[in-house]
Scaffold this active site. Structure first.
Site, PDB file in Angstrom:
ATOM      1  N   GLU A 238       0.698  -1.203   0.076  1.00 45.49           N
ATOM      2  CA  GLU A 238      -0.004  -0.046   0.201  1.00 45.49           C
ATOM      3  C   GLU A 238       0.930   1.212   0.137  1.00 45.49           C
ATOM      4  O   GLU A 238       1.799   1.295   0.864  1.00 45.49           O
ATOM      5  CB  GLU A 238      -1.075   0.096   1.231  1.00 45.49           C
ATOM      6  CG  GLU A 238      -1.757   1.168   1.410  1.00 45.49           C
ATOM      7  CD  GLU A 238      -2.359   1.483   2.901  1.00 45.49           C
ATOM      8  OE1 GLU A 238      -2.392   2.377   3.125  1.00 45.49           O
ATOM      9  OE2 GLU A 238      -2.662   0.376   3.283  1.00 45.49           O
TER      10      GLU A 238
ATOM     11  N   ASN B 140      -0.156  11.506   1.051  1.00 41.31           N
ATOM     12  CA  ASN B 140      -0.850  12.653   1.863  1.00 41.31           C
ATOM     13  C   ASN B 140      -0.743  13.716   0.902  1.00 41.31           C
ATOM     14  O   ASN B 140       0.371  14.140   0.447  1.00 41.31           O
ATOM     15  CB  ASN B 140      -0.026  12.904   3.171  1.00 41.31           C
ATOM     16  CG  ASN B 140      -0.282  11.568   3.821  1.00 41.31           C
ATOM     17  OD1 ASN B 140      -1.512  11.521   4.507  1.00 41.31           O
ATOM     18  ND2 ASN B 140       0.794  11.224   4.435  1.00 41.31           N
TER      19      ASN B 140
ATOM     20  N   LYS C  30      29.642  -8.858   2.499  1.00 42.98           N
ATOM     21  CA  LYS C  30      29.855 -10.147   2.858  1.00 42.98           C
ATOM     22  C   LYS C  30      28.967 -11.022   2.485  1.00 42.98           C
ATOM     23  O   LYS C  30      28.765 -12.367   2.470  1.00 42.98           O
ATOM     24  CB  LYS C  30      30.053 -10.209   4.618  1.00 42.98           C
ATOM     25  CG  LYS C  30      31.462  -9.508   4.873  1.00 42.98           C
ATOM     26  CD  LYS C  30      31.330  -9.818   6.510  1.00 42.98           C
ATOM     27  CE  LYS C  30      32.821  -8.973   6.842  1.00 42.98           C
ATOM     28  NZ  LYS C  30      32.688  -9.008   8.427  1.00 42.98           N
TER      29      LYS C  30
ATOM     30  N   GLU D  23      14.993  -4.997  -0.770  1.00 35.69           N
ATOM     31  CA  GLU D  23      15.939  -6.020  -0.794  1.00 35.69           C
ATOM     32  C   GLU D  23      15.312  -6.926  -2.120  1.00 35.69           C
ATOM     33  O   GLU D  23      14.175  -7.199  -2.353  1.00 35.69           O
ATOM     34  CB  GLU D  23      15.508  -7.086   0.420  1.00 35.69           C
ATOM     35  CG  GLU D  23      16.703  -8.170   0.103  1.00 35.69           C
ATOM     36  CD  GLU D  23      16.594  -9.130   1.429  1.00 35.69           C
ATOM     37  OE1 GLU D  23      17.372 -10.113   1.662  1.00 35.69           O
ATOM     38  OE2 GLU D  23      15.928  -8.746   2.520  1.00 35.69           O
TER      39      GLU D  23
END
Length: 178
Positions: free
Chosen positions: A93, A97, A150, A166
């Site tokens: 969602e 504003n 890493k 991600e």
């Protein structure tokens, strides 16, 4: 009702009867400029806008997006589509504003700068290398590429409001963690 769960301190061994049937419908992030945010999520990540709900008295608009499958049958009637939207899993969602897009100084906290809080959303992609090339071609801002740092086989990019996303390929995550 018992169901599989890994063990960790604080995890209930059984689903409470009162919570049976609960599903995660959506997560919300606030956006400054709906046109930029919608362009990003629909063009870069292939999401579809299921429902746009305006609330003039409160001066905000909600945009519900998802990844549709070919077998998904989205109702055309607006009320039926609203009900269908709120019965789905894993939606995004975007909340706008009104007026924030007109303020050049306005920005939302992305949750990753201090003080940290909210972190990111995550997309699973069929091919991480192809996705990374696609993001480059689309001019997406990278936080981390797949072979950086890493933790390999994980990409982090930013959306137009600076929120982190991600990006993983599930098949490459088998050896993650301990």
């Amino acid at each position: 009702m018992t169901t599989f769960t890994e063990k960790a301190p604080g995890v209930a061994e059984e689903i409470p009867t009162a919570a049976a049937g609960f599903t995660l419908n959506h997560s919300m992030v606030r956006i400054k400029d709906p046109e930029k945010a919608l362009h990003f999520y629909t063009h870069v990540f292939g999401m579809r806008l299921l429902r746009k709900l305006d609330f003039p008295e409160l001066q905000f608009t909600l945009y519900f997006l998802t990844q549709l499958s070919p077998e998904d049958s989205v109702p055309e009637d607006p009320d039926e589509r609203t009900i269908w939207t709120f019965s789905q899993r894993g939606l995004l969602e975007l909340t706008h504003n009104w007026g924030t897009e007109d303020d050049p100084e306005f920005a939302y906290h992305n949750g990753n700068s201090d003080p940290q809080g909210y972190g990111h959303i995550c997309f699973n992609v069929p091919n991480l290398e192809s996705a990374e090339t696609w993001f480059e071609d689309m001019g997406v801002e990278f936080i981390k590429r797949a072979n950086d740092g890493k933790m390999k086989n994980v990409i982090f990019v930013k959306d137009p409001d600076g929120y982190w996303i991600e990006v993983i390929q599930a098949e490459l995550m088998g050896g993650a963690g301990k």
